[in-house]
Write a protein that holds these residues in place. Structure first.
Motif, short mmCIF file in Angstrom:
data_model
loop_
_atom_site.label_atom_id
_atom_site.label_comp_id
_atom_site.label_asym_id
_atom_site.label_seq_id
_atom_site.Cartn_x
_atom_site.Cartn_y
_atom_site.Cartn_z
N LEU A 1 34.47 42.44 62.33
CA LEU A 1 33.78 42.61 61.05
C LEU A 1 33.57 44.09 60.73
CD1 LEU A 1 31.11 39.76 61.22
CD2 LEU A 1 33.18 39.83 59.83
N ALA A 2 33.30 44.88 61.74
CA ALA A 2 33.09 46.32 61.52
C ALA A 2 34.39 47.00 61.12
CB ALA A 2 32.52 46.96 62.78
N LEU A 3 35.53 46.47 61.52
CA LEU A 3 36.81 47.08 61.22
C LEU A 3 37.38 46.68 59.87
CD1 LEU A 3 38.56 46.83 64.69
CD2 LEU A 3 37.47 48.83 63.67
N ALA A 4 36.78 45.73 59.20
CA ALA A 4 37.29 45.27 57.92
C ALA A 4 36.72 46.09 56.77
CB ALA A 4 36.94 43.79 57.72
N GLN A 5 37.56 46.34 55.76
CA GLN A 5 37.10 46.97 54.54
C GLN A 5 36.78 45.84 53.56
OE1 GLN A 5 40.70 49.11 53.71
NE2 GLN A 5 39.87 51.01 54.50
N GLU A 6 35.59 45.89 52.97
CA GLU A 6 35.18 44.83 52.06
C GLU A 6 34.90 45.39 50.68
OE1 GLU A 6 32.01 42.58 53.77
OE2 GLU A 6 33.15 42.12 55.57
N GLY A 7 35.06 44.55 49.68
CA GLY A 7 34.78 44.97 48.33
C GLY A 7 34.63 43.79 47.39
N LYS A 8 34.36 44.12 46.17
CA LYS A 8 34.18 43.10 45.14
C LYS A 8 35.36 43.12 44.17
CE LYS A 8 29.24 42.72 45.33
NZ LYS A 8 29.09 41.51 46.07
N VAL A 9 35.68 41.94 43.67
CA VAL A 9 36.71 41.79 42.65
C VAL A 9 36.01 41.60 41.31
CG1 VAL A 9 38.55 40.29 41.81
CG2 VAL A 9 38.31 40.68 44.26
N ALA A 10 36.39 42.37 40.32
CA ALA A 10 35.89 42.21 38.94
C ALA A 10 37.05 42.61 38.04
CB ALA A 10 34.66 43.07 38.69
N ASN A 11 37.80 41.61 37.58
CA ASN A 11 38.97 41.94 36.79
C ASN A 11 39.09 41.06 35.56
OD1 ASN A 11 40.05 39.51 37.74
ND2 ASN A 11 41.20 40.49 39.35
N GLY A 12 40.05 41.39 34.72
CA GLY A 12 40.32 40.63 33.51
C GLY A 12 41.81 40.46 33.33
N TRP A 13 42.22 39.32 32.76
CA TRP A 13 43.62 39.03 32.54
C TRP A 13 43.84 38.46 31.15
CZ3 TRP A 13 47.05 40.58 36.06
CH2 TRP A 13 46.58 40.85 37.35
N ALA A 14 44.86 38.93 30.47
CA ALA A 14 45.29 38.38 29.19
C ALA A 14 46.56 37.59 29.45
CB ALA A 14 45.56 39.49 28.18
N CYS A 15 46.49 36.28 29.24
CA CYS A 15 47.61 35.39 29.55
C CYS A 15 48.09 34.70 28.28
CB CYS A 15 47.19 34.37 30.59
SG CYS A 15 46.59 35.10 32.13
N PRO A 16 49.29 35.03 27.81
CA PRO A 16 49.82 34.37 26.61
C PRO A 16 50.17 32.92 26.90
CG PRO A 16 51.51 35.70 27.61
CD PRO A 16 50.25 35.94 28.40
N LYS A 17 50.51 32.19 25.88
CA LYS A 17 51.00 30.83 26.04
C LYS A 17 52.22 30.90 26.97
CE LYS A 17 51.94 26.85 23.16
NZ LYS A 17 51.99 26.36 21.80
N ALA A 18 52.38 29.89 27.81
CA ALA A 18 53.47 29.89 28.79
C ALA A 18 54.83 30.07 28.12
CB ALA A 18 53.46 28.58 29.58
N ALA A 19 55.63 30.99 28.66
CA ALA A 19 56.98 31.23 28.15
C ALA A 19 57.94 30.15 28.62
CB ALA A 19 57.46 32.60 28.61
N VAL A 20 57.71 29.66 29.83
CA VAL A 20 58.53 28.60 30.40
C VAL A 20 57.60 27.43 30.67
CG1 VAL A 20 59.99 27.91 32.33
CG2 VAL A 20 60.07 30.27 31.50
N ALA A 21 57.86 26.28 30.04
CA ALA A 21 57.01 25.10 30.23
C ALA A 21 57.84 23.83 30.09
CB ALA A 21 55.87 25.09 29.21
N HIS A 22 57.62 22.92 31.02
CA HIS A 22 58.28 21.63 30.99
C HIS A 22 57.21 20.56 31.12
CE1 HIS A 22 62.12 23.66 31.39
NE2 HIS A 22 61.60 24.36 32.38
N SER A 23 57.30 19.55 30.28
CA SER A 23 56.28 18.50 30.26
C SER A 23 56.95 17.13 30.22
CB SER A 23 55.40 18.70 29.03
OG SER A 23 54.40 17.73 28.97
N ILE A 24 56.35 16.19 30.93
CA ILE A 24 56.84 14.82 30.93
C ILE A 24 55.68 13.91 30.56
CG2 ILE A 24 57.82 12.93 32.29
CD1 ILE A 24 59.12 15.09 34.07
N GLU A 25 55.83 13.18 29.47
CA GLU A 25 54.80 12.22 29.04
C GLU A 25 54.70 11.08 30.06
OE1 GLU A 25 52.67 12.09 26.35
OE2 GLU A 25 53.29 14.11 25.82
N VAL A 26 53.48 10.67 30.38
CA VAL A 26 53.26 9.56 31.30
C VAL A 26 53.56 8.24 30.62
CG1 VAL A 26 51.54 8.37 32.71
CG2 VAL A 26 51.60 10.88 32.65
#
Length: 163
Positions: free
Chosen positions: A17-42
């Motif tokens: 535990l003493a040898l590990a570097q620790e930190g916090k994640v605080a990020n943001g992502w902009a994700c457009p509509k999927a460019a590749v998408a395949h769908s199958i109706e049930v």
């Protein structure tokens, strides 16, 4: 005989535990509509389908160990109904220095009139390369849908790296 083994075990745990570097994640992502998408109706009810898609997202903020997050590609499998999309995926993130991080995630997104509204996501790091080899990370994200089908994610969590 048990006491020395327990003491040695506790010393090893504390040392790691003493040898590990620790930190916090605080990020943001902009994700457009999927460019590749395949769908199958049930076929059991309108709007019920299974899909697989791939989305390339751009980092809007965030860094890990002083390295800026750049972009990532999520490949995901989902069950979709008229009111929600729920599934899991793998996210391969490229950092500004070229190193890669790999995450898996589980998500739920509310849908209205075929458009994403709000979502949640739980992620865990599975591996990393370069400076991020051996990373352990986990956290959650909150997503906000946009009229064009894109989603903006704000994520928080923690990470640790071996020294």
């Amino acid at each position: 005989m048990r006491k020395p083994v327990m003491v040695v075990g506790l010393m090893c745990l504390c040392a790691s535990l003493a040898l590990a570097q620790e930190g916090k994640v605080a990020n943001g992502w902009a994700c457009p509509k999927a460019a590749v998408a395949h769908s199958i109706e049930v076929g059991d009810r309108p709007g019920h389908a299974y899909s697989i898609d791939q989305i390339t997202c751009t980092s809007t903020k965030g860094e890990i160990e002083g390295v800026r997050e750049k972009e990532g590609t999520g490949t995901e499998f989902a069950e979709i109904t008229s009111t929600r999309s729920q599934g899991h995926g793998e996210f391969v993130e490229t950092m500004a220095n070229g190193d890669k991080l790999h995450f898996n995630y589980q998500f739920t997104v509310a849908i209205k009139d075929g458009q994403p509204q709000a979502g949640t996501n739980k992620f865990q790091a599975t591996s990393g390369a370069g400076k991020f080899k051996g990373i352990k990370a986990s956290g959650t994200c909150a997503g906000t849908g946009n009229a064009d089908g894109s989603v903006n994610w704000a994520c928080t969590g923690t990470y640790s790296l071996p020294k």
